[in-house]
Scaffold this active site. Structure first.
Site, short mmCIF file in Angstrom:
data_model
loop_
_atom_site.label_atom_id
_atom_site.label_comp_id
_atom_site.label_asym_id
_atom_site.label_seq_id
_atom_site.Cartn_x
_atom_site.Cartn_y
_atom_site.Cartn_z
N GLY A 1 0.79 -1.05 -0.13
CA GLY A 1 -0.15 -0.16 -0.04
C GLY A 1 0.85 1.32 -0.02
O GLY A 1 1.91 1.09 0.29
N CYS B 1 6.84 -0.13 7.20
CA CYS B 1 6.28 0.96 6.28
C CYS B 1 7.53 1.26 5.37
O CYS B 1 8.84 1.55 5.75
CB CYS B 1 5.97 2.02 7.22
N LEU B 2 6.91 1.71 3.94
CA LEU B 2 8.04 2.05 3.13
C LEU B 2 8.77 3.41 3.62
O LEU B 2 9.86 3.90 3.22
CB LEU B 2 7.25 2.36 1.76
N HIS C 1 -3.76 0.84 7.94
CA HIS C 1 -2.33 1.41 7.82
C HIS C 1 -2.34 2.62 6.99
O HIS C 1 -1.93 3.59 7.26
CB HIS C 1 -1.36 0.19 7.32
N GLU C 2 -2.96 2.50 5.89
CA GLU C 2 -3.09 3.62 4.77
C GLU C 2 -3.74 5.01 5.28
O GLU C 2 -3.63 6.03 5.01
CB GLU C 2 -3.67 3.42 3.48
N GLN D 1 3.34 9.89 1.25
CA GLN D 1 4.39 9.06 1.47
C GLN D 1 4.95 9.75 0.04
O GLN D 1 6.44 9.35 -0.29
CB GLN D 1 4.18 7.93 1.24
N HIS E 1 -2.04 6.84 7.50
CA HIS E 1 -1.38 7.72 6.81
C HIS E 1 -1.97 8.98 6.62
O HIS E 1 -1.41 10.02 6.77
CB HIS E 1 -0.79 7.03 5.57
NI NI Z 1 3.27 2.86 5.78
#
Ligand code: NI
Length: 164
Positions: A45, A91-92, A133-134, A50, A137
């Site tokens: 995701g 997480c990226l 999670h998204e 991000q 964000h």
């Molecule tokens: Ni993340």
């Protein structure tokens, strides 16, 4: 186009995003670029902050589970199950950090799709987890603020659950 993924510490990652007012060609292009970027980064995701845009847009990539890649515009979690479970997440935007996060098992989420249609989706398992999670964000919330404990990332790798 592959976009650059922003990592911590960057204040945009902890800022609540603004709703998408209108689905313009720019928004569609951004969603497409986010889909490409998410795939290329092997994420499950990706949320707009991000990649440096503080707007309420995210994409989910669970193609390995047979779920076609999709975008959520202005998502809102309408229902959460009482039952929660713990799972390792990464997480990226937070390279090298993994940890256990406790979240509701099942959710109901409302969002616009890329055609501007209002959709409601009931999700459980990994899908429910990625969406939560998204949406975190989009509210400026990172996993580092809700880790039950740090882990080494092995569960995530074993399960082929990738970062988001
Ligand atoms: Ni993340």
């Amino acid at each position: 186009m592959i976009l650059e993924i922003i990592t911590v510490p960057n204040p945009i990652l902890t800022t609540k995003t603004q709703p998408v007012a209108k689905i313009t060609p720019d928004v569609l292009k951004l969603a497409q670029d986010m889909i490409e970027t998410c795939k290329q980064a092997q994420g499950i995701g990706l949320a707009a902050p991000q990649i440096g845009k503080s707007i309420r847009l995210c994409v989910v990539n669970l193609e390995h589970m047979g779920i076609p890649l999709f975008a959520l515009i202005n998502p809102k979690i309408k229902k959460k199950s009482w039952k929660k479970s713990e799972m390792e997440e990464g997480c990226l935007s937070i390279p090298g950090i993994y940890g256990i996060v406790r979240r509701p098992d099942k959710i109901k989420v409302g969002a616009l799709n890329l055609k501007g249609q209002e959709n409601e989706l009931s999700a459980d398992g990994l899908l429910a987890r990625v969406i939560q999670h998204e949406v975190d964000h989009l509210d400026g919330i990172l996993i580092t603020s809700k880790l039950v404990r740090r882990t080494d990332g092995t569960e995530t790798k074993d399960r082929k659950k990738l970062k988001d």
